[in-house]
Design an enzyme around this catalytic site. Structure first.
Site, PDB file in Angstrom:
ATOM      1  N   SER A 127       7.513  11.214  37.619  1.00  0.00           N
ATOM      2  CA  SER A 127       8.651  11.782  38.346  1.00  0.00           C
ATOM      3  C   SER A 127       9.313  12.895  37.558  1.00  0.00           C
ATOM      4  CB  SER A 127       9.672  10.689  38.656  1.00  0.00           C
ATOM      5  OG  SER A 127       9.110   9.672  39.437  1.00  0.00           O
TER       6      SER A 127
ATOM      7  N   ARG B 238       9.325  17.103  38.464  1.00  0.00           N
ATOM      8  CA  ARG B 238      10.578  17.854  38.558  1.00  0.00           C
ATOM      9  C   ARG B 238      10.621  18.967  37.519  1.00  0.00           C
ATOM     10  NH1 ARG B 238      11.105  13.056  40.630  1.00  0.00           N
ATOM     11  NH2 ARG B 238      12.766  12.488  42.102  1.00  0.00           N
TER      12      ARG B 238
ATOM     13  N   ARG C 285       1.223  10.250  55.109  1.00  0.00           N
ATOM     14  CA  ARG C 285       2.596   9.975  54.677  1.00  0.00           C
ATOM     15  C   ARG C 285       3.575  10.937  55.330  1.00  0.00           C
ATOM     16  NH1 ARG C 285       2.647   8.812  48.296  1.00  0.00           N
ATOM     17  NH2 ARG C 285       4.751   8.145  48.867  1.00  0.00           N
TER      18      ARG C 285
ATOM     19  N   GLN D 191      12.668  11.734  47.747  1.00  0.00           N
ATOM     20  CA  GLN D 191      12.038  13.014  47.420  1.00  0.00           C
ATOM     21  C   GLN D 191      12.462  14.120  48.371  1.00  0.00           C
ATOM     22  OE1 GLN D 191       7.817  12.368  47.216  1.00  0.00           O
ATOM     23  NE2 GLN D 191       7.966  11.073  45.393  1.00  0.00           N
TER      24      GLN D 191
ATOM     25  N   SER E 234      16.266   4.733  47.086  1.00  0.00           N
ATOM     26  CA  SER E 234      15.875   5.068  45.709  1.00  0.00           C
ATOM     27  C   SER E 234      16.816   6.084  45.079  1.00  0.00           C
ATOM     28  CB  SER E 234      14.431   5.586  45.667  1.00  0.00           C
ATOM     29  OG  SER E 234      13.538   4.643  46.212  1.00  0.00           O
TER      30      SER E 234
ATOM     31  N   ASP F 164       9.468   1.108  43.506  1.00  0.00           N
ATOM     32  CA  ASP F 164       8.134   1.301  42.944  1.00  0.00           C
ATOM     33  C   ASP F 164       7.709   0.126  42.069  1.00  0.00           C
ATOM     34  OD1 ASP F 164       7.449   3.645  44.166  1.00  0.00           O
ATOM     35  OD2 ASP F 164       7.840   4.940  42.452  1.00  0.00           O
TER      36      ASP F 164
ATOM     37  N   ARG G 141       2.628  -0.944  50.880  1.00  0.00           N
ATOM     38  CA  ARG G 141       2.595  -1.783  49.680  1.00  0.00           C
ATOM     39  C   ARG G 141       3.073  -3.201  49.948  1.00  0.00           C
ATOM     40  NH1 ARG G 141       4.686   2.693  45.259  1.00  0.00           N
ATOM     41  NH2 ARG G 141       2.642   3.696  44.990  1.00  0.00           N
TER      42      ARG G 141
ATOM     43  N   ARG H  72      -0.602   1.624  42.031  1.00  0.00           N
ATOM     44  CA  ARG H  72       0.387   0.597  41.688  1.00  0.00           C
ATOM     45  C   ARG H  72      -0.091  -0.805  42.072  1.00  0.00           C
ATOM     46  NH1 ARG H  72       3.780   3.117  38.990  1.00  0.00           N
ATOM     47  NH2 ARG H  72       4.632   5.147  39.593  1.00  0.00           N
TER      48      ARG H  72
ATOM     49  N   LYS I  33      -4.395   8.390  39.122  1.00  0.00           N
ATOM     50  CA  LYS I  33      -3.279   9.108  39.761  1.00  0.00           C
ATOM     51  C   LYS I  33      -2.102   9.274  38.808  1.00  0.00           C
ATOM     52  CE  LYS I  33      -0.157   8.706  43.759  1.00  0.00           C
ATOM     53  NZ  LYS I  33      -0.346  10.035  44.348  1.00  0.00           N
TER      54      LYS I  33
END
Length: 411
Positions: free
Chosen positions: A11, A15, A109, A157, A182, A296, A327, A368, A393
């Protein structure tokens, strides 16, 4: 006492790459994450005409406050959500014709809340196939700025992308947020923007971003807190001890709060300025926990939940259904494969204590899921994965690092 060197935060690296590209001058990023996602982001910047220089321990980016150096580009975002959401926003601030596409997984997505907001700001943006999904095309002519309304209830995001865009607009932005998930990830964004010379002001649910641009700097990437969760969980589930340096009291990432969940379950946790240590005590209590802000790490908790003394109920994680896979259902299916009783709802999952049995974990191509159930495998022989390589990833060396740790933990 095992000390684990966790790679840089995905993350924070994403950024930092955006901020470096948008800043005036040359930025050096120290200890960036090198993984499929971040390499894809850097490759996307290169396609847009930015210079990205790389050494083993640092990346240097020549910033262009005026936007991409090319008038036309076709960018493939791979599986990266930050790449697929941040780079179109960066390109919109420039001038030219830019097309963005992504992997089949990323194409599924959602993107619409962000692209709708960009359209509301006057960006000429068109989804080429399914509305609200990649591929998309932007005919960029800069962004005037002003006020915009955003629903960030699916992904923070969307808000981060607009916050990062704000200083590149002619008038700045006032972003009125109707829903947000989040939230700690947004705080990461605001702190990093400050490091690049921009101060975001908050007025209730409105985020005010001034125009004026970013200043290049040298920026250190902290270790990835989401990745650290698997190693902290390994200590808790085996009664061992793990220390992660670089994730201490000054850490930006909200996912470090996962250790507070482990503390509630019975683990001993120590955090100081230099890092965080987790020691398993042989006790794992059941609990009910809201993980909206650290979703996450929901799969990490789900994977160690069978070893708790009572049910583990994880709530307010509906947004995990629109990640690399669903997930919540992926965790439920795999736990059932291991013989564990699981109940789910729209935004929650409850896992009952059970002694799991070995089985193949279905990864759905989601890093994950694999890394989380590697934690279960510390206590359950016979666990395998249908796609162990998908960890590239975010952490290509995960299996080697986790295997090395396993040899230092109680059997």
């Amino acid at each position: 006492m095992p000390v684990v060197d966790i790679p840089g935060s995905k993350s924070v690296t994403a950024r930092a790459l955006f901020l470096a590209a948008a800043a005036d001058g040359v930025t050096t990023l120290r200890r960036p994450l090198r993984s499929d996602d971040t390499e894809g982001f850097a490759e996307g910047l290169t396609r847009l005409g930015y210079r990205v220089g790389r050494t083993p321990d640092a990346w240097q980016i020549d910033g262009r406050p005026q936007g991409p150096a090319v008038a036309e580009a076709d960018v493939y975002c791979r599986d990266g959500a930050t790449t697929a959401r941040f780079l179109p926003t960066l390109a919109a601030a420039g001038h030219g014709s830019f097309r963005f596409d992504a992997s089949p997984q990323m194409r599924r997505r959602p993107l619409l809340p962000l692209t709708r907001a960009l359209r509301d700001l006057g960006v000429d943006l068109r989804h080429e196939e399914a509305e609200g999904h990649h591929p998309l095309r932007i005919e960029a002519s800069g962004v005037e700025g002003g006020e915009v309304v955003l629903d960030a209830g699916q992904s923070s995001q969307y808000l981060t992308a607009l916050l990062l865009l704000g200083p590149l607009t002619r008038k700045g932005l006032r972003i009125r947020v109707t829903d947000l998930v989040s939230a700690p990830y947004v705080e990461i964004t605001i702190a990093m923007m400050r490091a690049f010379g921009v101060e975001v002001r908050r007025e209730g649910t409105v985020y005010v971003v001034p125009p004026g641009g970013y200043t290049a700097t040298t920026y250190d990437i902290e270790p990835d807190a989401s990745t650290a969760s698997y190693f902290f969980a390994a200590a808790a589930v085996t009664g061992g001890e793990v220390t992660v340096p670089g994730l201490g009291t000054g850490a930006l990432q909200g996912d470090l709060a996962f250790v507070d969940v482990l503390r509630r379950m019975g683990a001993e946790v120590t955090t100081d300025a230099h890092g965080t240590r987790v020691r398993g005590t042989g006790e794992l209590r059941g609990l009910t926990v809201n993980m909206r802000d650290i979703s996450d790490t929901m799969p990490t908790l789900a994977a160690l939940a069978p070893f708790a003394s009572g049910p583990v109920r994880i709530e307010d994680v509906g947004n995990t259904r629109v990640k690399e896979c669903d997930r919540l259902e992926a965790c439920a299916e795999n736990l059932r494969r291991l013989g564990v009783e699981v109940v789910t709802g729209d935004d929650w999952i409850e896992i009952r204590p059970e002694t799991p049995v070995g089985a193949e974990i279905k990864s759905y191509g989601d890093h994950r899921i694999v890394m989380s159930f590697a934690v279960t495998g510390l206590r359950v022989p016979g666990i395998s994965f249908d796609d162990p390589g998908c960890v590239r990833k975010t952490f290509p060396g995960f299996h080697e690092a986790f295997g090395a740790l396993r040899g230092q933990l109680p059997a």
